[in-house]
Design an enzyme around this catalytic site. Structure first.
Site, PDB file in Angstrom:
ATOM      1  CG  ASP A 265     -33.140 -15.997   9.673  1.00 39.41           C
ATOM      2  OD1 ASP A 265     -32.753 -16.326  10.827  1.00 39.41           O
ATOM      3  OD2 ASP A 265     -33.518 -16.839   8.849  1.00 39.41           O
TER       4      ASP A 265
HETATM    5  C1  NOJ Z   1     -31.933 -19.092  11.168  1.00 43.65           C
HETATM    6  C2  NOJ Z   1     -33.175 -19.646  10.552  1.00 43.65           C
HETATM    7  O1  NOJ Z   1     -33.246 -19.287   9.192  1.00 43.65           O
HETATM    8  C3  NOJ Z   1     -34.456 -19.194  11.234  1.00 43.65           C
HETATM    9  O2  NOJ Z   1     -35.538 -19.911  10.703  1.00 43.65           O
HETATM   10  C4  NOJ Z   1     -34.344 -19.390  12.720  1.00 43.65           C
HETATM   11  O3  NOJ Z   1     -35.547 -19.029  13.341  1.00 43.65           O
HETATM   12  C5  NOJ Z   1     -33.193 -18.551  13.226  1.00 43.65           C
HETATM   13  N1  NOJ Z   1     -31.955 -18.997  12.599  1.00 43.65           N
HETATM   14  C6  NOJ Z   1     -33.033 -18.610  14.736  1.00 43.65           C
HETATM   15  O4  NOJ Z   1     -32.571 -19.835  15.122  1.00 43.65           O
END
Ligand code: NOJ
Length: 748
Positions: free
Chosen positions: A284
């Protein structure tokens, strides 16, 4: 008979041929990948592991970024939303980089791209695989026209706590329902051919346990014992991978002390070996370097070492791989074979997306943004997702002639009705309830009364009360703005924010029937106002077509068809709350429940005869998992099992009769739960195993049948193995998790 045999022989032979062909294709791809890897410099390998972003608002593509692509230092991009930039970057990658390896462009296309569907928790309330699949398909068709071939969805975090902001994105609390949805989403995003240029590779996220954040506080610690992890949290991921999800995103949280992004056991043993995952794992946003704050990695270099060795293939945004792989290799802390393995996983998916053959965005593919058929599908999904929680005196549906006071901050909030994670949805395309009432020339007056959901000012209540007095029915559109749920937006108190409760009470005082329509990213506790309103309709954040969908429901052109995918609490003090809990040694019951006010003042300490409950909130939720009303009523009868004794090789057939006892056609979701009465690890009081949507005309009766195989009765016990244990099982077939007809059978 002979023809049937011949036919099945032919089918089997065909499947055999397809399997052999696939194996040959796979082998061919692997050979090509080996060839590419053999030509790659270390820098180019490290480059493939990098996911870089631009901001959607980037005005000019930075020269350095282009140079990085030219030098093979980037494997994938997120959030490049100018198609010219997508084209330019891909041209540089393919034509100007040494090996011409294509980029893959990614984005959070979660519940729609331009045409926005209900939030995922709403889609889960549809209890309908087809609705989930359709939402994903439309999202992929629209999103891929911008060059997005990889979406960070579906989010598959089981969520048992409505305080958690990201419950809005989740499939709810049940592993079986979540697994059905997981499969549907993957099929919708990808079709059966990832190479299709309207397909987007899905990403099952967040691996794992993100929804178990303590207290519903986003990013918080998850403590999940291994059988629970396996029986509940991993289930939807297994389904997504089985359906062909080629990527998985690690979660921000730690699970039992080890952050997911550096968890070798989870990423290598569980995900790759046990679950047969052969795609790639992406971190993430910065989750690799966040292992420093977790107190698991000493510094950035250590974080990179942990993630690389755990088997995390691609690093999102942070640059620990870029900065440290070389030194780690030199010091022998990471092996080059491991780097090659990670690169191979990424290239494999680029091949599956056919990016080597067709790297460029298909310019003739317009995406049909906001096409009438997309809008119609979004509207149908909003209807399927809306859950009717209360409908005293059949207040809904309204007659066309009813004079309505339309009130509240969500009646005309085009941005808010789209919900969380809608970067690309444009509020200008939203049709609000106010717009729908206007377009239909309904007999109504509108008073917003509160400017937004958090507004505390009661200044405009007088106008709202006046409008209520002059109408036959009041419809209040209340809830949460989109920003009050989603990532980093957890709430401790999940009542209606601002002065919305006061507004409802003020209009209810007029004595006019009140219909409360909630638009929110989570269940909202309505204990304070439930007696003031006649009807409660939960619409979640319904998306672009909220207005027309709700209009049709309110006037009875459609009936609300959703069922709760999460348990609805009376107060946030009850959370976490979920139907598939354990019985405990002192199961709660009506007989044993003691009301706080019934305890005599000065009472001596007592516990005997008492059970697991709150003195003030009791032990039941406000509305159970699976609950939802329609505009007609149903009666179930005649529950029958094909056997009362079952061997482990047999299948149980369960049938039940359902009758539409109301006076209009309608749909019901018939739900089948089991209870394994005694286990080597204690078993939940109920577990959903099957459900079916059935449509019945007025007065019609149908038989609904389900098959339960031995596999459905398995669970992981504390040997960490899936076991099938003999003994008695209860079967419940009903309309929600707290109702139903019961039968018993024994597994031999
Ligand atoms: C953080 C989030 O937790 C995740 O779900 C998302 O896909 C990513 N950022 C990218 O935006």
């Amino acid at each position: 008979m002979k023809t049937a045999k011949l036919y099945s022989f032919f089918i089997l032979a065909l499947i055999g041929c397809i399997n052999t062909l696939n194996a040959q294709l796979d082998e061919k791809t692997e050979t090509k990948i080996t060839e590419i890897i053999s030509k790659m410099t270390l820098d180019q390998k490290i480059g493939q592991l990098a996911l870089r972003g631009t901001s959607s608002r980037t005005k000019v593509l930075p020269e350095q970024l282009k140079q990085d692509v030219r030098d093979g230092k980037v494997g994938a991009f997120l959030n490049v939303m100018k198609t010219d930039y997508v084209d330019e970057l891909q041209t540089i990658a393919v034509k100007e980089s040494a090996l011409g390896i294509p980029l893959v462009f990614s984005r959070d296309v979660i519940h729609g791209f331009k045409t926005i569907f209900p939030i995922p928790l709403g889609l889960a309330a549809s209890w309908d695989a087809e609705t989930a699949k359709t939402s994903a398909r439309v999202s992929a068709i629209e999103g891929s026209s911008f060059g997005v071939r990889w979406t960070f969805a579906p989010m598959l975090d089981i969520a048992r706590d409505s305080r958690w902001g990201r419950i809005a994105e989740s499939p709810g609390e049940d592993p079986y329902l979540a697994s059905v949805l997981a499969k549907a989403y993957v099929e919708g995003f990808q079709t059966d051919n990832l190479a299709d240029q309207t397909a987007m590779a899905s990403c099952a996220k967040h691996f794992i346990g993100y929804g178990a954040a303590i207290g519903g506080r986003d990013y918080n610690t998850a403590i999940i014992h291994e059988p629970l992890l396996r029986n509940v949290y991993l289930k939807p991921f297994e389904a997504a991978i089985e359906a062909g999800a080629p990527t998985v995103m690690t979660s921000f949280n730690e699970v039992n002390g080890v952050p997911a992004s550096g968890n070798k056991w989870l990423l290598s043993d569980v995900l790759r070996k046990e679950m047969n995952f052969n795609g790639f794992v992406v971190s993430d946003w910065d989750s690799v370097i966040e292992m420093i704050a977790h107190g698991y990695a000493a510094d950035e270099k250590h974080a990179a070492e942990l993630a690389l060795n755990a088997g995390l293939d691609m690093e999102m945004t942070s640059k620990s791989y870029d900065n440290h792989v070389k030194a780690l290799l030199k010091e022998g802390k990471v092996k080059e074979e491991q780097i090659d393995f990670l690169v191979r996983n990424i290239l494999r998916i680029k091949f599956q997306l056919n990016l080597f053959e067709k790297p460029y965005r298909l310019k003739s593919h317009t995406g049909n943004l906001y096409a009438p058929e997309h809008l119609a599908k979004a509207k149908a999904a909003a209807i399927k997702s809306s859950v009717l929680l209360k409908n005293e005196n059949n207040t809904l549906p309204l007659a066309a002639t009813t004079k309505v006071a339309v009130i509240g901050p969500l009646a005309d909030a085009p941005r808010e009705q789209l919900g969380t994670w809608t970067f690309d949805g444009e509020k200008e395309h939203s049709v609000t309830p106010l717009q729908a009432f206007t377009d239909a020339k309904a007999s109504f007056t509108f008073v917003k009364a509160l400017t937004h959901s958090r507004d505390q000012s009661e200044k405009k209540f007088e106008a709202a009360v006046k409008a209520a007095e002059q109408s036959d029915v009041v419809v209040v559109f209340a809830g949460e703005e989109a920003i009050l749920s989603g990532e980093a937006h957890s709430r401790a108190n999940i009542d209606l924010p601002g002065a919305q409760e006061a507004l409802i009470k003020a209009v209810a005082k007029t004595g006019k029937p009140v219909v409360l329509v909630i638009m929110a990213g989570r269940p909202i506790t309505i204990t304070n106002i439930i007696d003031d309103v006649d009807t409660v309709l939960m619409a979640w954040h319904p998306g672009t077509m909220a207005g027309p969908a709700l209009y049709d429901i309110i006037y009875g052109k459609s009936e609300p068809q959703g069922r709760l995918p999460v348990t609805w609490p009376k107060t946030s003090g009850q959370l976490p709350l979920f139907y598939n809990h354990k019985n405990t040694g002192r199961p709660s019951s009506v007989e044993s429940f003691v009301q706080m006010d019934d305890i005599p003042v000065g009472a001596w300490q007592s516990s005997l005869g008492n059970t697991t409950h709150y003195l003030d909130a009791g032990f039941t939720p406000h509305f159970p998992f699976g609950y939802g009303l329609g505009y007609t009523t149903f009666a179930l009868s005649n529950l029958k099992l094909s056997k009362t004794e079952l061997t482990k090789a047999e299948t149980l057939e369960v049938t039940v009769s359902i009758k539409n006892t109301g006076d209009r056609a309608g749909e019901e979701v018939v739900q089948l739960y089991i209870q394994d009465k005694v286990g080597s690890l204690t078993r939940p009081v109920r577990e959903l195993k099957r459900f079916k949507r059935v449509k019945l005309n007025k007065g019609e009766t149908k038989t609904v049948s389900f098959s339960i195989a031995a596999k459905d009765l398995e669970f992981v016990n504390n040997t960490m193995k899936s076991v099938l244990e003999s003994g008695e099982f209860n079967i419940y077939v009903g309309q929600h998790s707290a109702s139903g007809l019961m039968a018993t059978f024994t597994l031999k």
